[in-house]
Design a protein around this motif. Structure first.
Motif, PDB file in Angstrom:
ATOM      1  N   THR A 358     -10.693   4.051   5.833  1.00 26.72           N
ATOM      2  CA  THR A 358     -11.384   3.193   5.066  1.00 26.72           C
ATOM      3  C   THR A 358     -11.248   2.114   5.244  1.00 26.72           C
ATOM      4  OG1 THR A 358     -11.372   4.649   3.115  1.00 26.72           O
ATOM      5  CG2 THR A 358     -11.678   2.488   2.579  1.00 26.72           C
ATOM      6  N   SER A 359      -9.745   1.436   5.606  1.00 26.95           N
ATOM      7  CA  SER A 359      -9.472   0.225   5.801  1.00 26.95           C
ATOM      8  C   SER A 359      -9.956  -0.270   7.329  1.00 26.95           C
ATOM      9  CB  SER A 359      -8.058  -0.169   5.708  1.00 26.95           C
ATOM     10  OG  SER A 359      -7.433   0.150   4.416  1.00 26.95           O
ATOM     11  N   HIS A 407      -7.934  -6.620   5.086  1.00 27.97           N
ATOM     12  CA  HIS A 407      -7.649  -5.453   5.802  1.00 27.97           C
ATOM     13  C   HIS A 407      -6.702  -5.125   6.722  1.00 27.97           C
ATOM     14  CE1 HIS A 407     -11.451  -4.759   3.498  1.00 27.97           C
ATOM     15  NE2 HIS A 407     -12.322  -5.546   4.534  1.00 27.97           N
ATOM     16  N   ALA A 410      -3.799  -4.324   4.431  1.00 21.95           N
ATOM     17  CA  ALA A 410      -3.859  -2.928   3.970  1.00 21.95           C
ATOM     18  C   ALA A 410      -3.346  -2.027   5.157  1.00 21.95           C
ATOM     19  CB  ALA A 410      -5.260  -2.875   3.638  1.00 21.95           C
ATOM     20  N   ILE A 411      -3.697  -2.313   6.508  1.00 20.74           N
ATOM     21  CA  ILE A 411      -3.112  -1.418   7.363  1.00 20.74           C
ATOM     22  C   ILE A 411      -1.849  -1.356   7.861  1.00 20.74           C
ATOM     23  CG2 ILE A 411      -3.509  -0.957  10.039  1.00 20.74           C
ATOM     24  CD1 ILE A 411      -6.634  -1.697   9.677  1.00 20.74           C
TER      25      ILE A 411
END
Length: 807
Positions: A358-359, A407, A410-411
């Motif tokens: 998703t990310s 993003h 997030a990863i």
């Protein structure tokens, strides 16, 4: 009533399991009935069995029995050797221990005494009326009225609600137990080798908590994948993206906005930027290389380079070089985007892969927007290069640095989480198993409507508790009423009446006026004692027969004391015959029949019984013969189409001793069905009258010779009691068969030489029995008996349960 008894260890009984031994010919288990006749030889175990019942009466086991172990099964609950002090059965036992405990004088005439007991004395109308009112209110089950009958109804309702609750509860428990064992315990994915009904109940409770959320299908798949996951190497590095758009734009904007003009502009080129670009590109292909135009082959004018240099000044050349450099830098930034995120989903654990996808997709999208801004910047630079003299304005960028960084963060967080998973993998697997198991349990509980079932069971329990309370209150009311009756009767107690009752029984049933029982005050006249009197003096040296008579009359009289009157008694009489002659044996039977066994008529004509259950054991065959004449109680059972019919409520048992161990069996038919051997022999002969009976039961045909010889000997002896001939039996046969002398002699010869002996004709033992010939002889003898005395013949038929013969 008491239905069955198992005796693991008690006296001569060892390992007795009722359901294994007390079965009829059809292998059906038979219970104790209302009336039970028990036969056993001396030392077979009769008295030992009576002591089990005596333990119920006195609420303790004999001290002389080491480690007793037994279980009594009955309608008022089961009783074991451990629970003997507390039960709900009213038992009265006559046996050797009763005599020792109550009539010690008969056992030890030096130090022994006879315990006194009281029965209701002189009538008191006021007390009698009070007792009568209570007894009327109590009523009876048989009479279908009063508190006792209502209690029976309440008992049925209690039992019904208990059964309904138990059925519903057991059904749900079985569903839970089956799922726990077959679906959870045996499922390796849940890792629960020790999982039972308590575990699944706990899990169901966990699914009811507010914070519980069951797994989606995708989440379950992810959890299952995690269980298969092996430890992954740590992910090295983190994701770092440096965006250069702002610096690139800052460098490009002056180039795009810079205004330049040629020294001597060529208007035609200014008007056509494409033509201008074409000319500019042509300079590089022609200057110092060609004298003619490569396109039209015409000679180049002499001043061509001066004219073009005046149009394309040094300033424009510098701008073009700067634009080329800027375009290259922007293009490098565009090409670098593809390598910004080099991490792959396989580097992550299963549970992080979905979030990574998703990310990663979101980052790619955001970088795509960033790339569009770069491409727009590149396009603006290229357009300015195509038309150096035309200023170009830049549009606002559309990408968001913060979104891209979000993003990236997030990863990086997923990288950190995945790297930490190696240390917590087993813990995570355990959590996954728990989550999968709870999801399974939740789905199962929904499928079986667990909540509705619990509500139903709770409602049934409420009904059951209410029915139990109603029953207990009704039972308490009856106990209180019975206690009130006992208290009223106690006011009429009179020990002298107890002695008088014993004497009345001795005189009325046995005609024995020689000895009697007297109630005498002690010296201070505070208590009463019983003495045996003969001819006005204390009696000693009583015979064994006298002791038996006094003891049994004492027991019968004691059944009328306040502790026994009005109660539903289980009475056990163990071998009341000892050293008594035939008349006294008959009188003992008469006493039992008239005062215990014979029913009392209710006002509606139905029978009421003076006992709840009756057991009588004996070793005496004469007494056993009389016991078969006792009034047989009846009970109603439901027949076809819901109709009720009355059936006998009695059974015959036998106690056998094999080695050191006693056993209880159903009484064999030869003891149960025949009053005498004479009746038995007649029945065996009668069975042989029809040759077809041999297909059903061949044994009477093989024993026909002996049976017929013995029957005729007895039958003809009483018909012709005296003969002076040495061969009286032969003469009686001749006389009975009359003129058919030849036939009679032939019959006797066959009886003596073939049918009843093998010594003279041993080869007969190796030949089949001649069935037709036996039937012919049987019919011949039976016809002769019928012709001689029809009444006697029909009486014999009746004794074996056959219909009368009319012709």
């Amino acid at each position: 009533m008491i239905n069955q008894i198992d005796i693991a260890s008690f006296g001569s009984f060892s390992g007795l399991e009722w359901k294994k031994t007390v079965r009829d010919r059809g292998k059906n288990v038979q219970n104790f009935k209302r009336l039970n006749i028990i036969y056993g030889r001396n030392y077979s175990g009769k008295t030992t069995l009576s002591r089990v019942f005596r333990a119920l009466e006195i609420r303790k086991t004999p001290l002389s029995y080491h480690n007793p172990s037994f279980t009594i099964y009955g309608e008022k609950g089961n009783v074991t050797h451990a629970t003997i002090p507390a039960h709900n059965y009213d038992v009265r036992v006559y046996n050797r221990d009763f005599v020792t405990d109550n009539l010690g004088f008969l056992v030890n005439q030096v130090d022994g005494e006879i315990k006194t007991f009281a029965i209701v004395g002189e009538q008191n109308k006021e007390i009698d009326d009070a007792i009568s009112a209570i007894e009327t209110r109590l009523g009876s089950v048989e009479g279908k009225c009063g508190l006792r009958y209502e209690l029976e109804t309440k008992k049925k309702e209690r039992d019904r609600t208990e059964t309904s609750h138990s059925t519903a509860s057991n059904s749900l428990e079985e569903k839970l137990r089956s799922h726990a064992n077959n679906e959870i315990k045996k499922n390796r994915e849940y890792g629960s080798p020790v999982y039972n009904i308590g575990s699944i109940k706990s899990d169901i409770a966990a699914t009811k908590k507010p914070d519980f959320v069951t797994l989606t299908i995708d989440e379950q798949a992810a959890k299952l994948a995690l269980l298969k996951q092996e430890a992954l190497p740590d992910i090295t590095g983190t994701l770092e993206i440096q965006l250069n758009f702002d610096s690139l734009r800052s460098a490009a904007e002056p180039l795009l906005s810079k205004e330049i003009t040629p020294t001597k502009p060529i208007q035609e080129l200014l008007n056509d930027s494409v033509l201008q670009l074409w000319v500019k590109q042509g300079i590089g292909h022609h200057r110092k290389k060609r004298d003619t135009c490569a396109f039209c082959r015409q000679a180049l004018p002499d001043n061509i380079w001066q004219v073009l240099d005046s149009h394309f000044s040094k300033e424009s050349g510098d701008l073009e070089a700067a634009l080329d450099a800027a375009i290259l830098t922007v293009n490098n930034e565009i090409n670098a985007i593809a390598d910004f995120n080099s991490f792959k989903r396989d580097q992550f654990y299963t549970e992080e892969r979905s979030a990574f996808d998703t990310s990663s997709a979101a980052l790619s999208h955001a970088l795509g927007v960033y790339k569009k801004d770069l491409e727009a910047l590149k396009k603006a630079l290229e357009d300015r290069k195509s038309n150096l003299f035309q200023v170009i304005s830049l549009k606002d960028s559309i990408h968001d640095d913060k979104t891209i960084q979000k993003h990236v963060d997030a990863i990086n967080a997923l990288i950190s989480t995945s790297n930490s998973k190696t240390k917590t993998l087993e813990k995570d697997k355990t959590a996954a198993r728990n989550a999968l198991r709870l999801a399974n349990v939740y789905t199962f509980s929904q499928a079986i409507n667990h909540d509705d079932e619990i509500v139903k069971i709770n409602n049934l329990k409420t009904d059951m508790d209410g029915a139990r309370t109603t029953y207990d209150e009704a039972e308490k009311e009856i106990r209180e009423s019975e206690s009130a009756v006992s208290a009223l009767r106690a006011k009429q107690k009179d020990e002298s009446k107890g002695a008088d009752r014993v004497n009345s029984l001795l005189s009325h049933f046995f005609g024995h006026d020689g000895i009697k029982l007297e109630a005498k005050d002690n010296l201070d006249q505070t208590t009463v004692k019983f003495e045996i009197i003969r001819d006005g003096k204390s009696a000693y040296n009583l015979s064994e027969g006298e002791c038996s008579l006094i003891a049994f009359c004492y027991f019968i009289a004691k059944l009328e004391d306040p502790d026994s009157m009005g109660k539903e008694l289980i009475i056990y009489i163990d071998d009341p015959i000892s050293s008594l002659d035939g008349n006294h044996i008959f009188f003992i039977f008469s006493l039992i029949e008239s005062l215990i066994a014979k029913p009392i008529k209710n006002p509606d004509g139905s029978n009421a019984y003076r006992y709840k259950q009756l057991f009588i054991s004996t070793h005496n065959l004469d007494f056993l013969k009389y016991l078969k004449r006792l009034s047989i109680p009846k009970k109603k059972i439901t027949a076809g189409e819901g109709k009720q019919k009355s059936v006998d409520d009695n059974e015959h048992f036998m106690i056998e001793r094999n080695g050191a161990s006693s056993n209880i069996l159903l009484m064999p038919s030869y003891l149960k069905d025949y009053i005498t051997e004479f009746h038995y022999l007649f029945h065996q002969i009668y069975k042989c009258k029809d040759p077809e009976n041999a297909h059903i039961n061949y044994e009477p045909f093989f024993g026909f010779g002996n049976n017929l010889r013995k029957f005729l000997e007895a039958f003809l002896f009483f018909k012709y009691p005296y003969h002076d001939n040495r061969n009286d039996a032969f003469e009686r046969i001749k006389k009975f068969f009359g003129e058919e002398e030849d036939t009679a002699i032939a019959l006797v010869n066959r009886l003596n030489n073939e049918f009843s002996h093998l010594e003279a004709v041993p080869d007969r033992g190796f030949k089949p029995v001649e069935i037709p010939e036996i039937s012919k002889v049987a019919n011949y003898v039976l016809d002769k008996i019928y012709a001689a005395d029809q009444d006697q013949y029909n009486a014999l038929l009746k004794s074996i349960g056959e219909p009368e013969r009319t012709s």
